[in-house]
Design a protein around this motif. Structure first.
Motif, mmCIF file in Angstrom:
data_model
loop_
_atom_site.group_PDB
_atom_site.id
_atom_site.type_symbol
_atom_site.label_atom_id
_atom_site.label_comp_id
_atom_site.label_asym_id
_atom_site.label_seq_id
_atom_site.Cartn_x
_atom_site.Cartn_y
_atom_site.Cartn_z
ATOM 1 N N UNK A 50 -62.672 82.770 -16.303
ATOM 2 C CA UNK A 50 -62.373 82.468 -14.906
ATOM 3 C C UNK A 50 -62.027 81.005 -14.653
ATOM 4 N N UNK A 51 -61.312 80.396 -15.564
ATOM 5 C CA UNK A 51 -60.805 79.038 -15.384
ATOM 6 C C UNK A 51 -59.393 78.958 -15.942
ATOM 7 N N UNK A 52 -58.603 78.041 -15.398
ATOM 8 C CA UNK A 52 -57.256 77.836 -15.906
ATOM 9 C C UNK A 52 -57.334 77.130 -17.273
ATOM 10 N N UNK A 72 -74.133 71.096 -17.440
ATOM 11 C CA UNK A 72 -74.640 72.035 -16.434
ATOM 12 C C UNK A 72 -73.459 72.684 -15.731
ATOM 13 N N UNK A 73 -73.524 74.010 -15.573
ATOM 14 C CA UNK A 73 -72.503 74.727 -14.817
ATOM 15 C C UNK A 73 -73.175 75.571 -13.744
ATOM 16 N N UNK A 74 -72.783 75.366 -12.491
ATOM 17 C CA UNK A 74 -73.242 76.252 -11.425
ATOM 18 C C UNK A 74 -72.179 77.319 -11.205
ATOM 19 N N UNK A 75 -72.633 78.551 -11.034
ATOM 20 C CA UNK A 75 -71.695 79.663 -10.877
ATOM 21 C C UNK A 75 -71.170 80.132 -12.214
ATOM 22 N N UNK A 76 -71.935 80.957 -12.921
ATOM 23 C CA UNK A 76 -71.560 81.307 -14.294
ATOM 24 C C UNK A 76 -70.796 82.624 -14.393
ATOM 25 N N UNK A 77 -70.819 83.438 -13.342
ATOM 26 C CA UNK A 77 -70.074 84.706 -13.312
ATOM 27 C C UNK A 77 -70.340 85.536 -14.570
ATOM 28 N N UNK A 78 -69.277 85.787 -15.366
ATOM 29 C CA UNK A 78 -69.401 86.649 -16.547
ATOM 30 C C UNK A 78 -69.860 85.901 -17.801
ATOM 31 N N UNK A 80 -68.289 83.505 -19.582
ATOM 32 C CA UNK A 80 -67.305 82.944 -20.500
ATOM 33 C C UNK A 80 -67.256 81.428 -20.466
ATOM 34 N N UNK A 81 -67.448 80.867 -19.273
ATOM 35 C CA UNK A 81 -67.469 79.410 -19.155
ATOM 36 C C UNK A 81 -68.631 78.789 -19.909
ATOM 37 N N UNK A 85 -68.284 76.142 -22.987
ATOM 38 C CA UNK A 85 -68.944 74.834 -22.985
ATOM 39 C C UNK A 85 -69.881 74.692 -24.177
ATOM 40 N N UNK A 86 -70.633 75.751 -24.469
ATOM 41 C CA UNK A 86 -71.572 75.693 -25.588
ATOM 42 C C UNK A 86 -70.847 75.593 -26.920
ATOM 43 N N UNK A 87 -69.710 76.284 -27.046
ATOM 44 C CA UNK A 87 -68.942 76.232 -28.292
ATOM 45 C C UNK A 87 -68.461 74.820 -28.581
ATOM 46 N N UNK A 88 -67.888 74.202 -27.567
ATOM 47 C CA UNK A 88 -67.350 72.850 -27.741
ATOM 48 C C UNK A 88 -68.483 71.852 -27.936
#
Length: 241
Positions: A50-52, A72-78, A80-81, A85-88
């Protein structure tokens, strides 16, 4: 060679930033692509992100450069974000941690981030991201001396995003960023069906108000010049004080 390439890139970005026709084309493309939910086309490790793609690349560049201990990410939805972030972060800072904040965590999201090689990197805190108890829970995960990078991608109404900025910006480290997603909503030429936010009630308005309240952050215009097709124009806020 690398330094020469980087200098050339800076010069190209300046030229792009001054190209008004290109800027208008980018805004028109964002406007049209949003109608087709372009950002819903992509996934990371099987989970919708859900990001470009332009913003995913920028987040990768920031993580590589800043080497944050916590993202930190607010709004994690499914989820994937979070996985992205964790992969990188895992490659840049092997002991780094990613914290996701979501009011209602989907079972599939919880399963996705709790399994696989990244499960030890991600923690999901369930709750309203602007509630006092949720903010306290997030702060408890930050250790003294941690370098912190934050992404806001929850409710996109002005009042909610402003509350997020006021609550989470103090956690951001000097020279790091708080990234406000979906500021481009302000440039849409149509309302958004079934949503309380839209042009006139958007994250960009929250950013404007927030920057009137503090001198600690500034918009990183170099990011806008580089990405062109970002869903977060004027949303990459760097802490300068």
């Amino acid at each position: 060679m690398i330094k020469s390439f980087q200098r050339d890139a800076i010069d190209r970005r300046k030229l792009m930033a001054d190209d008004q026709a290109l800027s208008q084309i980018s805004k028109d493309w964002l406007n049209t692509s949003f109608k087709y939910k372009y950002g819903y086309n992509f996934s990371w490790m099987g989970q919708p992100v859900l990001k470009y793609p332009q913003d995913l690349m920028m987040l990768q560049m920031l993580i590589h450069r800043l080497r944050p201990d916590v993202v930190i990410e607010t709004g994690v939805a499914y989820g994937g974000g979070l996985l992205f972030l964790a992969s990188v972060l895992k490659m840049a800072v092997p002991d780094g941690r990613v914290i996701g904040v979501e009011k209602g965590v989907l079972p599939s999201t919880r399963d996705a981030v709790a399994t696989g090689p990244l499960h030890g990197t991600i923690k999901v805190i369930e709750g309203d991201c602007v509630a006092a108890e949720t903010i306290a829970a997030v702060k408890s995960e930050i250790r003294p001396g941690d370098k912190v990078l934050i992404c806001l991608d929850s409710d996109h109404s002005k009042d909610h995003v402003l509350k997020e900025l006021q609550a989470y910006a103090p956690m951001v480290s000097l020279d790091s960023y708080i990234v406000v997603f979906d500021t481009f909503i302000e440039h849409l030429d149509h309302p958004i069906e079934d949503r309380p936010f839209g042009p006139g009630n958007s994250p960009m308005q929250a950013v404007s108000t927030f920057l009137e309240q503090t001198e600690d952050f500034e918009i990183d215009g170099a990011v806008d010049a580089m990405l062109l097709g970002s869903e977060a124009p004027s949303g990459y806020l760097r802490r300068v004080k």
